[in-house]
Every structure is written in C-alpha cells, then in structure tokens.
Design a protein around this motif. Sequence first.
Motif, PDB file in Angstrom:
ATOM      1  N   LYS A  20       0.685  -1.076   0.055  1.00  0.00           N
ATOM      2  CA  LYS A  20       0.014  -0.167   0.015  1.00  0.00           C
ATOM      3  C   LYS A  20       0.968   1.140  -0.091  1.00  0.00           C
ATOM      4  O   LYS A  20       0.654   2.190  -0.872  1.00  0.00           O
ATOM      5  N   ARG A  21       1.949   1.212   0.844  1.00  0.00           N
ATOM      6  CA  ARG A  21       2.804   2.482   0.848  1.00  0.00           C
ATOM      7  C   ARG A  21       3.614   2.595  -0.330  1.00  0.00           C
ATOM      8  O   ARG A  21       3.785   3.621  -0.898  1.00  0.00           O
ATOM      9  N   GLU A  24       1.203   4.338  -2.651  1.00  0.00           N
ATOM     10  CA  GLU A  24       1.284   5.709  -2.417  1.00  0.00           C
ATOM     11  C   GLU A  24       2.492   6.545  -2.869  1.00  0.00           C
ATOM     12  O   GLU A  24       2.375   7.796  -3.338  1.00  0.00           O
ATOM     13  N   SER A  25       3.845   5.745  -2.566  1.00  0.00           N
ATOM     14  CA  SER A  25       4.988   6.576  -2.896  1.00  0.00           C
ATOM     15  C   SER A  25       5.240   6.772  -4.567  1.00  0.00           C
ATOM     16  O   SER A  25       5.934   7.517  -5.069  1.00  0.00           O
ATOM     17  N   ARG A  29      -3.475   6.527  -6.114  1.00  0.00           N
ATOM     18  CA  ARG A  29      -4.545   6.486  -4.913  1.00  0.00           C
ATOM     19  C   ARG A  29      -5.831   5.908  -5.106  1.00  0.00           C
ATOM     20  O   ARG A  29      -6.425   5.336  -4.276  1.00  0.00           O
TER      21      ARG A  29
END
Length: 58
Positions: A20-21, A24-25, A29
């Motif tokens: 998930k991170r 996002e990076s 989204r």
Amino acid sequence: MAKIKIKQIRSKIGYPIDQKRTLESLGLRKISQVVEVEDNPSIRGMIRKVHHLVTVVE
C-alpha cells in the motif's frame, strides 16, 4: 531522463501495508489513476513489487 506512465488496475485493499505504501509513493491512490514518473531503477523496483496491482501504459 525518460518518463513512464503507470496505471493502477486493482484495489490495494487486502494487501500488505508495504505494498500500500509503495503505491502511495508512486503517487497512485485510486483505481484507473495514471501517473507519469521518471524512469529509473528505484521506480522500476517499486513497479516490480506491486506488478499485480499496476500496469505500465505506453
């Protein structure tokens, strides 16, 4: 450097927090969102990590 377009094709719900991170990076989204990023080894590694959730758009 060259740019590549990445599109999120699946939801991140139910996947580990590190994936998930990573999304996002990359700047992703929402499903069907497309982002344009620099093409470098670190971005390629991120794409490889979440290859089942994204696709590279030509």
